[in-house]
Design a protein around this motif. Structure first.
Motif, PDB file in Angstrom:
ATOM      1  N   SER A 269       0.845  -1.205   0.000  1.00  0.00           N
ATOM      2  CA  SER A 269       0.000   0.000   0.000  1.00  0.00           C
ATOM      3  C   SER A 269       0.870   1.241   0.000  1.00  0.00           C
ATOM      4  CB  SER A 269      -0.860   0.086   1.264  1.00  0.00           C
ATOM      5  OG  SER A 269      -1.697  -0.993   1.406  1.00  0.00           O
ATOM      6  N   SER A 298      -2.903   4.285   4.012  1.00  0.00           N
ATOM      7  CA  SER A 298      -1.945   3.272   3.556  1.00  0.00           C
ATOM      8  C   SER A 298      -1.166   2.703   4.736  1.00  0.00           C
ATOM      9  CB  SER A 298      -0.995   3.855   2.511  1.00  0.00           C
ATOM     10  OG  SER A 298      -0.118   4.752   3.138  1.00  0.00           O
ATOM     11  N   VAL A 387      -5.966  -0.648  -0.602  1.00  0.00           N
ATOM     12  CA  VAL A 387      -5.780   0.608  -1.313  1.00  0.00           C
ATOM     13  C   VAL A 387      -7.128   1.170  -1.799  1.00  0.00           C
ATOM     14  CG1 VAL A 387      -4.876   1.464  -3.497  1.00  0.00           C
ATOM     15  CG2 VAL A 387      -3.402   0.175  -1.974  1.00  0.00           C
TER      16      VAL A 387
END
Ligand code: ASP
Length: 410
Positions: A269, A298, A387
């Motif tokens: 991520s 993230s 994500v």
């Protein structure tokens, strides 16, 4: 006539398909070594480039975002909405993971493997308080050099807040941040334009080297996790995109697809962050909000990881001959939510944190050894979902903030 250049999402899609085809050819021709030695390194170079820009991207985009909000109250309001969205969607992800894992287990689809011989040692967890302490940096250069994202976020928050508080005297600092950020943005666009190379090389390597594992005994456990990932994406993200983000689900997924494909192949991520920012921009997410939500997401928002941890826990518990009680399942939801928050946005981190969930319900941690070999295959899907969740959140929070502003203006 001038030739029209293919758009980046289309290039990435073509790279993905080409990667699968080349990977299959290499798998059947037994050229796995070629993909490992000559293709994967190009993917590694690309991921290295992304990793190298990720710290400055997070630092400058967050400070720049805070400065553009011009008010710590607004930062607080965006922060609270973001964290609430993350917590609720992650808890839902855990429930979805548990439901599908139990359906698969109930239908006798999970293989029962002997994990007693496995050797896997979990890393030590210091507990909640020491985790809390570790979020606050004592040496900011060290936070940068080890790419400790939570610490980088804290540094950005402090500096952003302090520059705002210093007012006119901090003019120079503001200009430096915004000038640096423009440079980083250019750099980021260049690195992102190389994404098709990263996607192609990684995909062909994964297909060529892990093809056999997909066909192996863990196929159904993988399938279960992927059903969970897909259901969560289709139901929860479509719903939040439509209802809260005011964007049609189809458009949402189409515009998010470059980041989704990239996350799928890179399994990080953090490395996907620059691509996610582009996608959120395309979708019309407020730049300041996205600068805040995406780096944080993230690092702490991992719905895919939560689903994976729940599915893996039910599977490994059944290998250990355990049937989970309702109380234990609640425990799994709580610990998997926390473990996914604590998971770093890098390849394979979710499996390391799985140990925490297993320990909580008394499944021997060494059983993780049963799934280590295919972790990358689980990781591809979970990172893709992680994500997507971050991008969905940035669109929702943008809309909530816009509504709030419109109300205040009335
Ligand atoms: N690779 C995942 C990510 O970067 C984390 C995990 O391993 O679950 O989002």
């Amino acid at each position: 006539m001038k030739k029209k250049k293919l758009s980046l999402p289309i290039q990435i899609l073509i790279a993905l398909i080409a990667g699968i085809v080349v990977g299959l050819v290499c798998y059947f021709a037994k050229w796995e070594g070629f993909t490992e030695d000559y293709l994967k390194p190009f993917g590694d170079i690309f991921v290295n480039l992304l990793k190298f820009i990720v710290v400055p991207v997070v630092l400058f985009s967050m400070i720049d975002g805070i400065l553009s909000m011009d008010d710590m109250k607004k930062v607080g309001s965006v922060g609270v909405k973001t964290v609430l969205y993350f917590l609720v969607t992650t808890a839902i992800a855990c429930v979805i993971g548990l439901v599908f894992a139990n359906i698969f287990k109930g239908a006798g689809l999970f293989p029962i493997l002997d994990g007693s011989e496995q050797e896997y040692t979990a890393s030590e967890f210091g507990g909640f308080m020491s985790t809390l302490v570790s979020i606050f940096p004592s040496n900011m250069w060290q936070s940068f050099s080890t790419a400790n994202m939570l610490q980088v976020i804290v540094i950005a928050l402090f500096f952003g807040g302090a520059i705002l508080a210093a007012g006119e005297k901090a003019r120079l600092c503001r200009d430096i941040v915004s000038s640096f950020y423009s440079v980083i943005e250019k750099l980021m666009m260049f690195v992102i334009s190389l994404a098709p190379i990263g996607v192609f090389t990684y995909m062909s390597w994964v297909v060529a080297t892990q093809g056999a594992e997909i066909l192996g005994s863990l196929a159904l456990v993988l399938l279960c996790a992927y059903v969970g990932y897909i259901v969560h994406a289709v139901v929860i993200y479509s719903f939040s995109a439509k209802v809260f983000g005011k964007i049609s689900p189809l458009k949402f997924f189409r515009l998010a697809s470059p980041a989704m494909i990239f996350a799928f192949t890179s399994t990080s991520s953090a490395a996907t962050l620059p691509v996610s920012k582009e996608c959120a921009d395309e979708m019309g997410a407020d730049k300041d909000v996205a600068s805040f939500v995406l780096p944080l997401g993230s690092t702490i928002n991992m719905d895919g990881t939560a689903i994976y941890q729940c599915v893996a826990t039910v599977f490994l518990a059944s290998c250990a001959g355990m049937d989970l009680t309702l109380g234990q399942m609640v425990m799994v939801v709580v610990t998997a939510t926390l473990a996914s928050i604590g998971t770093a946005g890098v390849s394979g981190a979710g499996m390391i944190m799985l140990a925490m969930v297993l320990e909580a319900i008394g499944v021997p941690v060494s059983y993780i050894g049963l799934i280590v070999a295919v972790d990358r295959l689980f990781d591809m899907g979970r990172t893709c979902l992680n994500v997507t969740g971050d991008i969905a959140c940035s669109v929702c929070v943008t809309n909530w903030e816009a509504k709030k502003k419109a109300k205040a203006a009335k």
